[in-house]
Structures are given as structure tokens and as C-alpha cells.
Design an enzyme around this catalytic site. Structure first.
Site, PDB file in Angstrom:
ATOM      1  N   TYR A 157     -37.042  77.011   0.219  1.00 58.85           N
ATOM      2  CA  TYR A 157     -36.681  75.693   0.785  1.00 58.85           C
ATOM      3  C   TYR A 157     -37.500  75.412   2.048  1.00 58.85           C
ATOM      4  CZ  TYR A 157     -33.451  72.084   2.609  1.00 58.85           C
ATOM      5  OH  TYR A 157     -32.890  70.929   3.102  1.00 58.85           O
ATOM      6  N   LYS A 161     -40.189  72.458   2.682  1.00 57.64           N
ATOM      7  CA  LYS A 161     -39.963  71.483   3.755  1.00 57.64           C
ATOM      8  C   LYS A 161     -41.113  71.494   4.762  1.00 57.64           C
ATOM      9  CE  LYS A 161     -36.044  69.699   2.398  1.00 57.64           C
ATOM     10  NZ  LYS A 161     -35.999  68.293   1.956  1.00 57.64           N
TER      11      LYS A 161
HETATM   12  P1  NAI Z   1     -27.259  65.826  -2.032  1.00 59.79           P
HETATM   13  O1  NAI Z   1     -27.220  67.034  -2.898  1.00 59.79           O
HETATM   14  O2  NAI Z   1     -25.980  65.258  -1.517  1.00 59.79           O
HETATM   15  O3  NAI Z   1     -28.078  64.666  -2.761  1.00 59.79           O
HETATM   16  C1  NAI Z   1     -29.329  64.889  -3.345  1.00 59.79           C
HETATM   17  C2  NAI Z   1     -29.526  63.890  -4.459  1.00 59.79           C
HETATM   18  O4  NAI Z   1     -30.816  64.131  -5.034  1.00 59.79           O
HETATM   19  C3  NAI Z   1     -28.498  64.038  -5.594  1.00 59.79           C
HETATM   20  O5  NAI Z   1     -27.981  62.773  -5.970  1.00 59.79           O
HETATM   21  C4  NAI Z   1     -29.293  64.691  -6.715  1.00 59.79           C
HETATM   22  O6  NAI Z   1     -28.858  64.339  -8.014  1.00 59.79           O
HETATM   23  C5  NAI Z   1     -30.696  64.164  -6.437  1.00 59.79           C
HETATM   24  N1  NAI Z   1     -31.712  65.056  -6.983  1.00 59.79           N
HETATM   25  C6  NAI Z   1     -31.841  66.382  -6.745  1.00 59.79           C
HETATM   26  N2  NAI Z   1     -32.870  66.871  -7.417  1.00 59.79           N
HETATM   27  C7  NAI Z   1     -33.414  65.846  -8.114  1.00 59.79           C
HETATM   28  C8  NAI Z   1     -34.505  65.756  -9.015  1.00 59.79           C
HETATM   29  N3  NAI Z   1     -35.216  66.815  -9.345  1.00 59.79           N
HETATM   30  N4  NAI Z   1     -34.801  64.545  -9.552  1.00 59.79           N
HETATM   31  C9  NAI Z   1     -34.048  63.464  -9.229  1.00 59.79           C
HETATM   32  N5  NAI Z   1     -33.004  63.501  -8.394  1.00 59.79           N
HETATM   33  C10 NAI Z   1     -32.685  64.685  -7.840  1.00 59.79           C
HETATM   34  O7  NAI Z   1     -28.234  66.218  -0.825  1.00 59.79           O
HETATM   35  P2  NAI Z   1     -28.331  65.674   0.661  1.00 59.79           P
HETATM   36  O8  NAI Z   1     -27.606  66.609   1.538  1.00 59.79           O
HETATM   37  O9  NAI Z   1     -28.019  64.228   0.711  1.00 59.79           O
HETATM   38  O10 NAI Z   1     -29.884  65.915   0.948  1.00 59.79           O
HETATM   39  C11 NAI Z   1     -30.853  64.905   0.857  1.00 59.79           C
HETATM   40  C12 NAI Z   1     -32.143  65.417   1.472  1.00 59.79           C
HETATM   41  O11 NAI Z   1     -31.922  65.782   2.833  1.00 59.79           O
HETATM   42  C13 NAI Z   1     -32.710  66.658   0.776  1.00 59.79           C
HETATM   43  O12 NAI Z   1     -34.113  66.572   0.715  1.00 59.79           O
HETATM   44  C14 NAI Z   1     -32.289  67.783   1.707  1.00 59.79           C
HETATM   45  O13 NAI Z   1     -33.142  68.897   1.602  1.00 59.79           O
HETATM   46  C15 NAI Z   1     -32.391  67.096   3.048  1.00 59.79           C
HETATM   47  N6  NAI Z   1     -31.613  67.760   4.087  1.00 59.79           N
HETATM   48  C16 NAI Z   1     -30.244  67.840   3.989  1.00 59.79           C
HETATM   49  C17 NAI Z   1     -29.521  68.489   4.987  1.00 59.79           C
HETATM   50  C18 NAI Z   1     -28.014  68.621   4.914  1.00 59.79           C
HETATM   51  O14 NAI Z   1     -27.444  69.327   5.760  1.00 59.79           O
HETATM   52  N7  NAI Z   1     -27.321  67.963   3.999  1.00 59.79           N
HETATM   53  C19 NAI Z   1     -30.186  69.091   6.138  1.00 59.79           C
HETATM   54  C20 NAI Z   1     -31.626  68.930   6.143  1.00 59.79           C
HETATM   55  C21 NAI Z   1     -32.286  68.289   5.150  1.00 59.79           C
END
Ligand code: NAI
Length: 249
Positions: A157, A161
Site C-alpha cells: 500500500y 501511495k
Molecule cells: P472505501 O473502501 O470506503 O471506498 C473505496 C471505494 O473504491 C469502494 O466503493 C470500492 O468499491 C471502490 N474500489 C476499490 N477498488 C476498486 C477497483 N479496483 N475498481 C473500481 N472501484 C474500486 O475507501 P476509503 O476509505 O473511502 O478510501 C478512498 C481512498 O482514500 C483510497 O485510495 C484510500 O487508500 C485513501 N485513503 C483512505 C484513508 C482512510 O483512513 N480511510 C487514509 C488514507 C488514504
């Protein structure tokens, strides 16, 4: 300061839940029409689509696997066919498959790199000729503070990133003269589904680090995203901005 994105068209990957959904709704509330990209079934997007429509904007859902290069090309074409143009790309969809390096499988490594890094390349590659041609565009890449500092148990990851940061800066240099801004946001721990699967020990360790002593909310990321997409943010490019309550100082 009023942010006006009236009639601009924004693609938001991973737009169905968490940070992506908050970004999609915030952009819509500033007047943008939204193309939601996600791999979940269309039903998962219904509530969000309704909120976007209630905000007075149009919404289109295109079910897409972001790691699939030809599928991404097709999705961007469909967005252009539907709305006539694309002005904003938010690369947000991401996953984690954690494990210490001595136990990490090839599958865990490959899956995270394919989605979290190649997926961002795929969309950036697909919109770039259009942004270059129209001499305007905004790209916001959601990275992570773990791409800046590394994280125990997250070599895959953190590598992806960190790769996004290199992608952001390179593309900012390549597209700058075409009036395209390319920036990255590095969230700390944000309360979403992704975080709910995190080990409780990891969660309380993060709370120890966060100097503001509260968990970040998806809206905290959406607020900065909207600003970076606005005319008010026009002189910012190639930046990586942390939104983490001081988790990584
Ligand atoms: P989440 O799991 O709530 O939402 C991610 C969304 O992306 C989901 O709807 C999922 O279906 C979709 N998704 C995942 N892989 C996919 C693929 N291969 N093709 C199409 N859609 C796909 O995640 P969250 O927490 O909202 O994270 C969003 C972004 O923020 C990510 O890039 C994550 O790495 C980043 N992030 C999140 C943090 C956290 O604490 N939640 C912290 C730092 C970064």
C-alpha cells in the site's frame, strides 16, 4: 469565498462509498455533474445518485474495474459521450491487503499495485489527451500519509501511495503548460469502511498520533478537493497536501 463548478463534469473513482462519495457530493453541491466510477453493482450507487440529483446536478454511474486499462478507456469515452466533456478527474478508488513483508504474498502485492497505482495511471492516461486539447483540467489524486512515511504491515500500500506522488509530480510537469493542475491529497486516518476493517490496535495507535485528537471525516478530504478543483486553487500544482489532523508531522 464561493466555489463555483457550475456545469463542469467530474469523474470520481471509488465514488460509491467513503471519501469518494463525499467528494462526489461536494463537487455536485458546487454545481458539477458527476460520473461515478466503481466496481460495485449499480444498486450501491442509488442513494448517492439521488443526493447528487437533489443537489441539482446530473449523475452517471459507470461500473468499471479501475485496474483494467481498456475498460477505463471505454468508461472515459462513455462519460464524454454522455456529458460532452470531462473537466475534473478524482483518482480515489483504493484497497488494502495488509501483511508484513516476510508474509506478503505475490497476490497481495500485485493486487494493491494494480488497483492503487495502475488504476490511477489508467484514468490519468485516458483523460490526458482531452485535457491537453481543451487546455484545461484538474486532477486530484488521493494518496496517503503512509505513502510519505511508510507503514508497518503496508509495504504494498505504501509503495503504491508513494508511486502516486511520483505520478502526480510528473504529470503536473507534463500538463502544466496546457493549464492542467495535478495535485495529491494525503489523508491520515479517515472514518470510512476501509478504516472499519483496520485492526483496533492500529486505530488506537493512530489516535495517539493525531494531534487534533479526532478522527478525520470524508468531508475533510472533500473540502480540500473542491478547492483544488476551483478557480481559487488555480496556482497550485504538483503539491502533496496532508489532511491528517497532524497525524504525521
Ligand atoms: P472505501 O473502501 O470506503 O471506498 C473505496 C471505494 O473504491 C469502494 O466503493 C470500492 O468499491 C471502490 N474500489 C476499490 N477498488 C476498486 C477497483 N479496483 N475498481 C473500481 N472501484 C474500486 O475507501 P476509503 O476509505 O473511502 O478510501 C478512498 C481512498 O482514500 C483510497 O485510495 C484510500 O487508500 C485513501 N485513503 C483512505 C484513508 C482512510 O483512513 N480511510 C487514509 C488514507 C488514504
Amino acid at each position: 469565498m464561493k466555489i463555483d463548478l457550475k456545469d463542469q463534469v467530474a469523474i470520481v473513482t471509488g465514488g460509491v462509498s467513503g471519501i469518494g462519495a463525499a467528494i462526489a457530493l461536494s463537487l455536485a453541491r458546487c454545481g458539477a455533474h458527476i460520473v461515478i466510477i466503481d466496481r460495485k453493482a449499480v444498486e450501491a450507487s442509488a442513494a448517492l445518485m439521488k443526493l447528487i440529483t437533489e443537489a441539482g446536478s446530473k449523475a452517471l454511474y459507470i461500473r468499471t474495474e479501475i485496474a483494467d486499462f481498456p475498460a477505463v478507456d471505454k468508461a472515459v469515452l462513455s462519460a464524454v459521450e454522455h456529458f460532452g466533456r470531462v473537466d475534473i478527474l478524482i483518482n480515489n478508488a483504493g484497497i488494502n491487503r495488509d501483511g508484513v513483508i516476510w508474509k506478503m504474498t505475490e497476490e497481495q502485492w500485485d493486487e494493491v499495485i494494480q488497483v492503487n497505482l495502475k488504476g490511477y495511471f489508467n484514468f490519468t492516461r485516458a483523460v490526458s489527451p482531452m485535457f491537453r486539447e481543451q487546455k484545461s483540467g484538474k486532477i486530484v489524486n488521493i494518496t496517503s500519509i503512509n505513502g510519505l512515511r511508510g507503514k508497518f504491515g503496508q509495504a504494498n500500500y505504501s509503495a503504491a501511495k508513494a508511486g502516486i506522488i511520483g505520478l502526480t509530480k510528473s504529470v503536473a510537469k507534463e500538463l502544466g503548460k496546457y493549464n492542467v493542475n495535478v495535485n495529491a491529497i494525503a489523508p491520515g486516518l479517515i472514518e470510512t469502511d476501509m478504516m472499519k476493517t483496520a485492526d483496533p490496535v492500529v486505530r488506537s495507535a493512530a489516535m495517539e498520533e493525531i494531534v487534533l485528537k479526532r478522527l478525520g471525516q470524508p468531508e475533510d478530504i472533500a473540502n480540500l478537493t473542491v478547492f483544488l478543483c476551483s478557480v481559487q486553487g488555480r496556482h497550485i500544482t504538483g503539491e502533496v497536501i496532508k489532511v491528517d489532523g497532524g497525524q504525521y508531522i
